[in-house]
Scaffold this motif. Structure first.
Motif, PDB file in Angstrom:
ATOM      1  N   THR A  65      41.953  33.986  39.158  1.00  0.00           N
ATOM      2  CA  THR A  65      41.843  32.809  38.293  1.00  0.00           C
ATOM      3  C   THR A  65      43.012  31.841  38.449  1.00  0.00           C
ATOM      4  O   THR A  65      43.042  30.805  37.789  1.00  0.00           O
ATOM      5  CB  THR A  65      41.764  33.223  36.810  1.00  0.00           C
ATOM      6  N   ASN A 141      30.605  33.938  33.356  1.00  0.00           N
ATOM      7  CA  ASN A 141      31.815  33.979  34.189  1.00  0.00           C
ATOM      8  C   ASN A 141      32.765  35.004  33.569  1.00  0.00           C
ATOM      9  O   ASN A 141      33.210  34.828  32.436  1.00  0.00           O
ATOM     10  CB  ASN A 141      32.451  32.592  34.242  1.00  0.00           C
ATOM     11  N   ILE A 143      36.330  36.958  33.635  1.00  0.00           N
ATOM     12  CA  ILE A 143      37.695  36.920  34.140  1.00  0.00           C
ATOM     13  C   ILE A 143      38.430  38.186  33.712  1.00  0.00           C
ATOM     14  O   ILE A 143      38.061  38.843  32.752  1.00  0.00           O
ATOM     15  CB  ILE A 143      38.456  35.673  33.649  1.00  0.00           C
ATOM     16  N   TRP A 144      39.499  38.500  34.450  1.00  0.00           N
ATOM     17  CA  TRP A 144      40.351  39.639  34.134  1.00  0.00           C
ATOM     18  C   TRP A 144      41.643  39.093  33.536  1.00  0.00           C
ATOM     19  O   TRP A 144      42.503  38.598  34.247  1.00  0.00           O
ATOM     20  CB  TRP A 144      40.636  40.439  35.399  1.00  0.00           C
ATOM     21  N   ASP A 145      41.743  39.184  32.228  1.00  0.00           N
ATOM     22  CA  ASP A 145      42.935  38.720  31.519  1.00  0.00           C
ATOM     23  C   ASP A 145      43.859  39.925  31.303  1.00  0.00           C
ATOM     24  O   ASP A 145      43.750  40.637  30.318  1.00  0.00           O
ATOM     25  CB  ASP A 145      42.540  38.091  30.177  1.00  0.00           C
ATOM     26  N   GLN A 204      33.244  27.992  34.428  1.00  0.00           N
ATOM     27  CA  GLN A 204      34.180  28.671  35.328  1.00  0.00           C
ATOM     28  C   GLN A 204      35.572  28.461  34.755  1.00  0.00           C
ATOM     29  O   GLN A 204      35.981  27.320  34.520  1.00  0.00           O
ATOM     30  CB  GLN A 204      34.140  28.149  36.761  1.00  0.00           C
ATOM     31  N   VAL A 206      39.793  29.008  34.916  1.00  0.00           N
ATOM     32  CA  VAL A 206      40.948  29.247  35.776  1.00  0.00           C
ATOM     33  C   VAL A 206      42.229  29.074  34.966  1.00  0.00           C
ATOM     34  O   VAL A 206      42.232  28.459  33.902  1.00  0.00           O
ATOM     35  CB  VAL A 206      40.961  28.300  36.999  1.00  0.00           C
ATOM     36  N   TRP A 212      44.724  27.414  30.158  1.00  0.00           N
ATOM     37  CA  TRP A 212      43.466  27.694  30.835  1.00  0.00           C
ATOM     38  C   TRP A 212      42.630  26.417  30.949  1.00  0.00           C
ATOM     39  O   TRP A 212      42.700  25.543  30.089  1.00  0.00           O
ATOM     40  CB  TRP A 212      42.659  28.736  30.059  1.00  0.00           C
TER      41      TRP A 212
END
Length: 302
Positions: A65, A141, A143-145, A204, A206, A212
Motif C-alpha cells: 500500500t 479492497n 489491505i494489511w494494516d 483502492q 494506499v 491514507w
C-alpha cells in the motif's frame, strides 16, 4: 476492474470479463512495460454450482500500500489472496451479490484460484448487515494494516447497495483473512444520496506518508468519475470535492460515458504513476490508462 501488481521483474494484471451478459469471470495478463499486455487465461471461472455459480469478479488483496512502493503482493499463511464479487444468477451484476475469498500459491500463472469456503464471507442477509448494504455487495479492497489501527491487521473496504440503487463504501476487519466482522455502524465514504450523485464504489487504498488515500469512483451528472478521499485513521474520511479525472477526458471517446474501477501502480524505471481504469465509451468497455507524466508519443491502442 483491473488489479495490477509486480513480481520477478514482470507486471501482471488481474481483470474481469463478461461475455454476452452471462456473468463475470476473472483473468490474468502479463506485461514487461505496462503498455503491451499478453492475456494468459482465466483464474476464477464459472464453477459447476454454488453461491458464486455465475459471478466471479476478483480483486487482489494484500498489495503493497506504500505510495510509490514496490507494487508487490504479500503472502499470509503462505498464500496469495484475493477477494471476489460472487453471485448465483446470470446477467450484468444481478442482485444479490456477495463477497468471497480465494487463494493461490502461483499468482503469476493462469491457474484456477482456490475459493475459501462454500459460502460467502460477507452477504447482504447476515445479521450484522448495515443499512447501506442490504441489497447487494460489490468490489472490495483488502489491505494489511500492520499497525492494527482498528484492532485487526486486515481491513476490507467495499461498496454496498441499498434499495433505490444508492451505493456507499464501508469496512470490515479480520484477524486471519478467513473470519470477517463489519466495522462501524454505517458507511465511511458516500458520494451523495440522490440518484444523480448516489454511487460511491470500487475503492483502492494506499498509504502516503502520515495519511491514507482512497481512490474510488463517484457517479454524478455526465457519467462516472475517478475521485479521492483522505484519512489519518482509516475511519474518518474527507472526500475531495472534485474528480481527479472526469469521464470524457480521452479525446478518442474511449471513456466518454464512464471512468471508474481503478488500479494505481508506480513504475520506478521512469518515476511515473500508472492509473488503469475501466473506460466505457465508443468502444464499449475496456481498460484505459492515465499516467502522471507524458509517455512517448508512440503508444499502443488501449
Amino acid at each position: 476492474s483491473p488489479s495490477v501488481f509486480r513480481k520477478d521483474g514482470q507486471w501482471y494484471m488481474v481483470y474481469v470479463t463478461i461475455t454476452e451478459e452471462v456473468g463475470y469471470e476473472t483473468c490474468l495478463a502479463r506485461s514487461a512495460d505496462l503498455l503491451k499486455w499478453e492475456k494468459l487465461g482465466k483464474i476464477l471461472s464459472f464453477p459447476a454450482d454454488g453461491w458464486d455459480r455465475w459471478q466471479r469478479a476478483g480483486y487482489l488483496a494484500l498489495c503493497d500500500t506504500t505510495w510509490g512502493g514496490s507494487n508487490e503482493l504479500e503472502t499470509y499463511d503462505g498464500k496469495y489472496w484475493m477477494s471476489y464479487l460472487g453471485g448465483a444468477l446470470q446477467g450484468y451484476e444481478t442482485d444479490p451479490l456477495a463477497i468471497g475469498l480465494a487463494w493461490t500459491k502461483t499468482p503469476t500463472e493462469a491457474r484456477e484460484w482456490t475459493p475459501l469456503a462454500e459460502n460467502a464471507e460477507l452477504h447482504h442477509d447476515h445479521p450484522d448487515v448495515r443499512p447501506f448494504e442490504k441489497v447487494t455487495l460489490y468490489k472490495s479492497n483488502i489491505i494489511w494494516d500492520k499497525a492494527k489501527s482498528l484492532g485487526s491487521p486486515f481491513v476490507m473496504f467495499y461498496n454496498g447497495k441499498i434499495k433505490g440503487g444508492y451505493e456507499k463504501i464501508g469496512m470490515a476487519v479480520s484477524d486471519d483473512m478467513v473470519h470477517w466482522k463489519r466495522y462501524g455502524a454505517d458507511a465511511v465514504v458516500a458520494n451523495g444520496e440522490d440518484k444523480q450523485n448516489g454511487i460511491t464504489g470500487d475503492p483502492q487504498v494506499v498509504k502516503n506518508g502520515d495519511h491514507w488515500v482512497m481512490f474510488y469512483f463517484g457517479v454524478g451528472k455526465r457519467g462516472a468519475h475517478i475521485m479521492a478521499a483522505f484519512s489519518r485513521d482509516l475511519v474518518h474520511w474527507t472526500a475531495h470535492p472534485e474528480p481527479l479525472y472526469k469521464a470524457g477526458g480521452n479525446p478518442s471517446g474511449l471513456d466518454q460515458e464512464y471512468a471508474h474501477k481503478i488500479s494505481l501502480v508506480y513504475n520506478p524505471k521512469n518515476e511515473t504513476f500508472y492509473l488503469y481504469y475501466c473506460a466505457t465509451g465508443n468502444k464499449g468497455r475496456g481498460i484505459g490508462l492515465i499516467t502522471s507524466k507524458p509517455l512517448p508519443s508512440s503508444r499502443p491502442n488501449p
